[in-house]
Design a protein around this motif. Structure first.
Motif, short mmCIF file in Angstrom:
data_model
loop_
_atom_site.label_atom_id
_atom_site.label_comp_id
_atom_site.label_asym_id
_atom_site.label_seq_id
_atom_site.Cartn_x
_atom_site.Cartn_y
_atom_site.Cartn_z
N SER A 143 0.77 -1.24 0.00
CA SER A 143 0.00 0.00 0.00
C SER A 143 0.81 1.30 0.00
CB SER A 143 -0.95 0.02 1.21
OG SER A 143 -0.21 -0.06 2.42
N GLN A 156 0.78 3.72 -3.12
CA GLN A 156 -0.52 4.23 -3.56
C GLN A 156 -1.28 4.94 -2.45
OE1 GLN A 156 -1.27 3.96 -6.76
NE2 GLN A 156 0.60 2.79 -7.16
N ASN A 157 -1.18 4.41 -1.23
CA ASN A 157 -1.97 4.95 -0.13
C ASN A 157 -1.21 4.72 1.18
OD1 ASN A 157 -3.99 5.95 1.50
ND2 ASN A 157 -5.42 4.27 1.14
N LYS A 195 -5.93 2.43 -2.87
CA LYS A 195 -6.37 3.82 -2.83
C LYS A 195 -7.78 3.96 -2.28
CE LYS A 195 -3.52 5.66 -6.61
NZ LYS A 195 -3.55 6.30 -7.95
N GLN A 196 -8.56 2.88 -2.35
CA GLN A 196 -9.94 2.94 -1.89
C GLN A 196 -10.07 2.81 -0.37
OE1 GLN A 196 -12.58 0.38 -4.05
NE2 GLN A 196 -11.71 0.91 -6.04
N SER A 201 -9.78 4.05 3.31
CA SER A 201 -9.62 5.15 4.26
C SER A 201 -9.06 4.52 5.54
CB SER A 201 -10.96 5.84 4.55
OG SER A 201 -10.84 6.71 5.65
N TRP A 202 -7.77 4.68 5.77
CA TRP A 202 -7.11 3.93 6.84
C TRP A 202 -7.73 4.20 8.21
CZ3 TRP A 202 -4.68 -0.15 5.65
CH2 TRP A 202 -3.91 -0.24 4.49
#
Length: 262
Positions: A96, A99-100, A225-226, A228-229
């Motif tokens: 991750s 990307q995020n 990317k989808q 929301s941590w």
């Protein structure tokens, strides 16, 4: 070594190698929060829940490389569908940070938010949640460890010896907490300061290839990317870890729950 052997003896067979990073509970499938076993970062969450993590090693700006389990499986399924008739050896890093990214600071804040809105209850009393202090230098961390655990344990053991074992229960409890904490340090100390990042450009290509070739990957989500941590951690992963940990111990998880709005 296993990957090298596969490359040498694969012959005409296509090989797809999936390298996931720290795998967490599922993001969506079969339902959010599916988990079997507490691994990697989960031990720190359990320790935080038991307030057995007063301090630790790390830099709040460092990145934690987490990926939900269903995204790993979905990436593997789509990769097989794309490469089933190929002859190449392809490697996918399912991760991750590129990307995020999830920082250590965001992870700690999310855990603190969860334990603040759903604190533990012990003997009818709500337990206070404290943030663990992160040390960037191992020497300072060792000093803190001595002040919090070693010195109190030595003093308590001395009193216990003088008073014929009156404090044996407290000594055993503090010693157990100390051993658990030192075990966590041994397991995780090599990782907090790692600056390495796994290149997921192949996985990005796979997502694009899925769209271009119309491979049925519409319901097989593996796009970090989808995520929301903050929402995922406090609503999905942390409660899933604690539920599994308490089920394994055979205890009942008691909490005071409050409404939360992001």
């Amino acid at each position: 070594m296993g990957e090298i052997l596969l490359g040498q003896y694969k012959g005409e067979l296509p090989i797809v190698i999936i390298r996931p990073t720290m795998v967490t509970s599922t993001f969506q499938d079969p339902f959010p929060g599916w988990i079997e076993g507490t691994r990697t970062i989960d031990a720190l969450i359990v320790a935080y829940d038991e307030q057995a993590l007063p301090c630790f090693l790390g830099d709040r700006n460092d990145i934690i490389d987490l990926i939900p389990a269903d995204m790993v499986i979905n990436a593997a399924l789509v990769a097989m569908a794309v490469h089933w008739n190929g002859k190449l050896q392809v490697i996918y890093h399912v991760s991750s940070p590129c990307q995020n990214p999830l920082s250590v600071n965001d992870f700690v804040d999310s855990c603190f938010d969860y334990f603040s809105i759903s604190p533990r209850i012990l003997n009818g009393r709500v337990l206070q949640t404290r943030r663990p202090y992160l040390f960037k230098r191992y020497a300072f961390f060792r000093v803190c460890l001595m002040i919090i655990f070693s010195l109190p344990l030595m003093i308590l053991e001395g009193f216990n010896l003088l008073l014929c074992g009156c404090f044996s229960r407290y000594c055993n409890d503090l010693n157990r907490r100390y051993n658990f904490f030192t075990l966590l340090v041994k397991l995780y100390a090599p990782y907090p300061f790692s600056k390495g990042r796994f290149d997921d450009s192949n996985l990005t290509w796979l997502r694009m290839e899925t769209k271009i070739c119309n491979v049925d990957g519409g319901n097989l989500n593996f796009d970090p990317k989808q995520i929301s941590w903050h929402s995922y951690l406090i609503s999905v992963h942390v409660p899933a870890v604690l539920k599994y940990a308490h089920m394994k111990k055979g205890t009942t998880l008691r909490r005071t729950s409050y409404s939360y709005s992001q």
